[in-house]
Design a protein around this motif. Structure first.
Motif, PDB file in Angstrom:
ATOM      1  N   ASP A 126      73.443  41.744  31.774  1.00  7.87           N
ATOM      2  CA  ASP A 126      72.657  41.956  32.994  1.00  7.87           C
ATOM      3  C   ASP A 126      71.623  43.069  32.799  1.00  7.87           C
ATOM      4  N   ILE A 127      72.011  44.124  32.092  1.00  7.93           N
ATOM      5  CA  ILE A 127      71.077  45.231  31.816  1.00  7.93           C
ATOM      6  C   ILE A 127      69.889  44.739  30.998  1.00  7.93           C
ATOM      7  N   LYS A 128      70.163  43.894  30.018  1.00 10.59           N
ATOM      8  CA  LYS A 128      69.088  43.361  29.183  1.00 10.59           C
ATOM      9  C   LYS A 128      68.183  42.421  29.984  1.00 10.59           C
ATOM     10  N   LYS A 129      68.751  41.657  30.887  1.00 13.98           N
ATOM     11  CA  LYS A 129      67.938  40.768  31.719  1.00 13.98           C
ATOM     12  C   LYS A 129      67.011  41.584  32.622  1.00 13.98           C
ATOM     13  N   GLN A 130      67.541  42.694  33.152  1.00 18.97           N
ATOM     14  CA  GLN A 130      66.717  43.577  33.970  1.00 18.97           C
ATOM     15  C   GLN A 130      65.593  44.186  33.136  1.00 18.97           C
ATOM     16  N   ARG A 131      65.937  44.557  31.905  1.00 20.07           N
ATOM     17  CA  ARG A 131      64.928  45.116  31.003  1.00 20.07           C
ATOM     18  C   ARG A 131      63.850  44.095  30.708  1.00 20.07           C
ATOM     19  N   ARG A 132      64.221  42.841  30.541  1.00 21.03           N
ATOM     20  CA  ARG A 132      63.259  41.770  30.282  1.00 21.03           C
ATOM     21  C   ARG A 132      62.273  41.646  31.428  1.00 21.03           C
ATOM     22  N   GLY A 133      62.780  41.706  32.648  1.00 21.06           N
ATOM     23  CA  GLY A 133      61.906  41.628  33.815  1.00 21.06           C
ATOM     24  C   GLY A 133      60.958  42.810  33.894  1.00 21.06           C
ATOM     25  N   LYS A 134      61.477  43.998  33.559  1.00 20.04           N
ATOM     26  CA  LYS A 134      60.659  45.205  33.593  1.00 20.04           C
ATOM     27  C   LYS A 134      59.528  45.140  32.575  1.00 20.04           C
ATOM     28  N   ILE A 135      59.831  44.639  31.387  1.00 19.97           N
ATOM     29  CA  ILE A 135      58.809  44.513  30.352  1.00 19.97           C
ATOM     30  C   ILE A 135      57.706  43.560  30.792  1.00 19.97           C
ATOM     31  N   LYS A 136      58.094  42.442  31.389  1.00 15.46           N
ATOM     32  CA  LYS A 136      57.099  41.468  31.850  1.00 15.46           C
ATOM     33  C   LYS A 136      56.181  42.075  32.905  1.00 15.46           C
ATOM     34  N   GLU A 137      56.752  42.914  33.763  1.00 20.23           N
ATOM     35  CA  GLU A 137      55.934  43.607  34.769  1.00 20.23           C
ATOM     36  C   GLU A 137      54.949  44.563  34.099  1.00 20.23           C
ATOM     37  N   GLN A 138      55.421  45.309  33.113  1.00 14.80           N
ATOM     38  CA  GLN A 138      54.578  46.273  32.420  1.00 14.80           C
ATOM     39  C   GLN A 138      53.434  45.588  31.677  1.00 14.80           C
ATOM     40  N   LEU A 139      53.729  44.416  31.113  1.00 17.05           N
ATOM     41  CA  LEU A 139      52.698  43.700  30.364  1.00 17.05           C
ATOM     42  C   LEU A 139      51.574  43.186  31.260  1.00 17.05           C
ATOM     43  N   GLN A 140      51.845  43.104  32.539  1.00 14.54           N
ATOM     44  CA  GLN A 140      50.826  42.666  33.491  1.00 14.54           C
ATOM     45  C   GLN A 140      49.902  43.813  33.918  1.00 14.54           C
ATOM     46  N   SER A 141      50.316  45.035  33.619  1.00 13.39           N
ATOM     47  CA  SER A 141      49.519  46.196  34.023  1.00 13.39           C
ATOM     48  C   SER A 141      48.555  46.620  32.919  1.00 13.39           C
ATOM     49  N   ASN A 142      47.718  47.577  33.218  1.00 12.83           N
ATOM     50  CA  ASN A 142      46.723  48.062  32.263  1.00 12.83           C
ATOM     51  C   ASN A 142      47.355  49.110  31.352  1.00 12.83           C
ATOM     52  N   ILE A 143      47.758  48.721  30.158  1.00 10.17           N
ATOM     53  CA  ILE A 143      48.418  49.626  29.229  1.00 10.17           C
ATOM     54  C   ILE A 143      47.696  49.636  27.888  1.00 10.17           C
ATOM     55  N   LYS A 144      47.968  50.662  27.097  1.00 12.70           N
ATOM     56  CA  LYS A 144      47.338  50.790  25.788  1.00 12.70           C
ATOM     57  C   LYS A 144      47.782  49.655  24.870  1.00 12.70           C
ATOM     58  N   GLU A 145      46.919  49.288  23.928  1.00  9.99           N
ATOM     59  CA  GLU A 145      47.175  48.151  23.051  1.00  9.99           C
ATOM     60  C   GLU A 145      48.444  48.334  22.229  1.00  9.99           C
ATOM     61  N   GLN A 146      48.679  49.556  21.714  1.00 10.03           N
ATOM     62  CA  GLN A 146      49.858  49.795  20.891  1.00 10.03           C
ATOM     63  C   GLN A 146      51.131  49.684  21.720  1.00 10.03           C
ATOM     64  N   ILE A 147      51.087  50.204  22.953  1.00  7.87           N
ATOM     65  CA  ILE A 147      52.248  50.097  23.843  1.00  7.87           C
ATOM     66  C   ILE A 147      52.523  48.628  24.144  1.00  7.87           C
ATOM     67  N   LYS A 148      51.460  47.878  24.347  1.00  4.71           N
ATOM     68  CA  LYS A 148      51.596  46.443  24.620  1.00  4.71           C
ATOM     69  C   LYS A 148      52.271  45.729  23.451  1.00  4.71           C
TER      70      LYS A 148
END
Length: 218
Positions: free
Chosen positions: A25-47
């Motif tokens: 469940d923790i990993k599934k939550q992490r997966r959702g969080k990553i997908k949210e972050q990838l939709q935001s304006n972040i640096k290329e290396q972080i992406k």
């Protein structure tokens, strides 16, 4: 009790102690969080880093495979009967992911690189590992400092810790991971560099070997 029987007992104990449902469940939550972050304006290396992490947990099946790594049945190191060692116990907050991508099974051997032992060309020859099997001086420095007064040695300096065949498999896995053509690598130089590093470690320290027991919080 032989090595295999002992490992099987530990394997069963970890399955009883760790709640896989919660870990999944923790990993599934992490997966959702990553997908949210990838939709935001972040640096290329972080992406790129987030995309690489997401690859390991992109499906429920991959998450289950990752969590199962907690119950590894092969984790004991064969130590000569009369060898002196000290055991450092700690928590590894992120391990247990890249091993799944290995083309060939290895002993999960790691090298703790102390740059003071290596020349420039030797350092360059080890770049292929790119943190895949290697932990830098800063990562383990504090652990070794604890045992400085007894002149403790790095565990990888033991005779027979890494065979040339094992090093080749590690290089092969690292080349695949880093998208590098294996034919372009000087395997002989890599072997010689690791052997040189082991020899220098033994010459500098004459105390017991430091062994690490980490607990993965995947």
């Amino acid at each position: 009790m032989n090595k295999k029987v002992y490992e099987n007992k530990i394997y069963k104990l970890t399955q009883e102690i760790l709640d896989d449902v919660i870990l999944i469940d923790i990993k599934k939550q992490r997966r959702g969080k990553i997908k949210e972050q990838l939709q935001s304006n972040i640096k290329e290396q972080i992406k790129k880093n987030l995309e690489a992490e997401l690859e390991y947990i992109s499906s429920d099946e991959k998450i289950k495979e990752l969590i199962q790594y907690n119950h590894s049945e092969n984790f004991l190191i064969n130590i000569p009967q009369n060898e002196k060692i000290v055991l450092a116990m700690g928590i590894n907050p992120g391990g247990g992911s890249e091993i799944i991508r290995n083309l060939e099974e290895t002993k999960d051997a790691i090298l703790f690189i102390n740059d003071t032992y290596l020349k420039k060309e030797e350092k360059n020859s080890l770049r292929i590992f790119n943190n895949y099997y290697i932990f830098t001086h800063g990562y383990h420095k504090a652990n070794y400092e604890i045992f400085k007064k007894i002149h403790a040695r790095a565990h990888w300096a033991q005779d027979g810790y890494l065979s040339r065949d094992e090093i080749y498999k590690m290089v092969k896995n690292s080349a695949q991971y880093n998208n590098i053509n294996l034919e372009n690598l000087d395997i002989k130089k890599i072997n010689e560099t690791i052997e040189h590093m082991q020899k220098k470690e033994k010459q500098k320290h004459d105390g017991p070997y430091v062994m690490f027991r980490g607990f993965n919080l995947v």
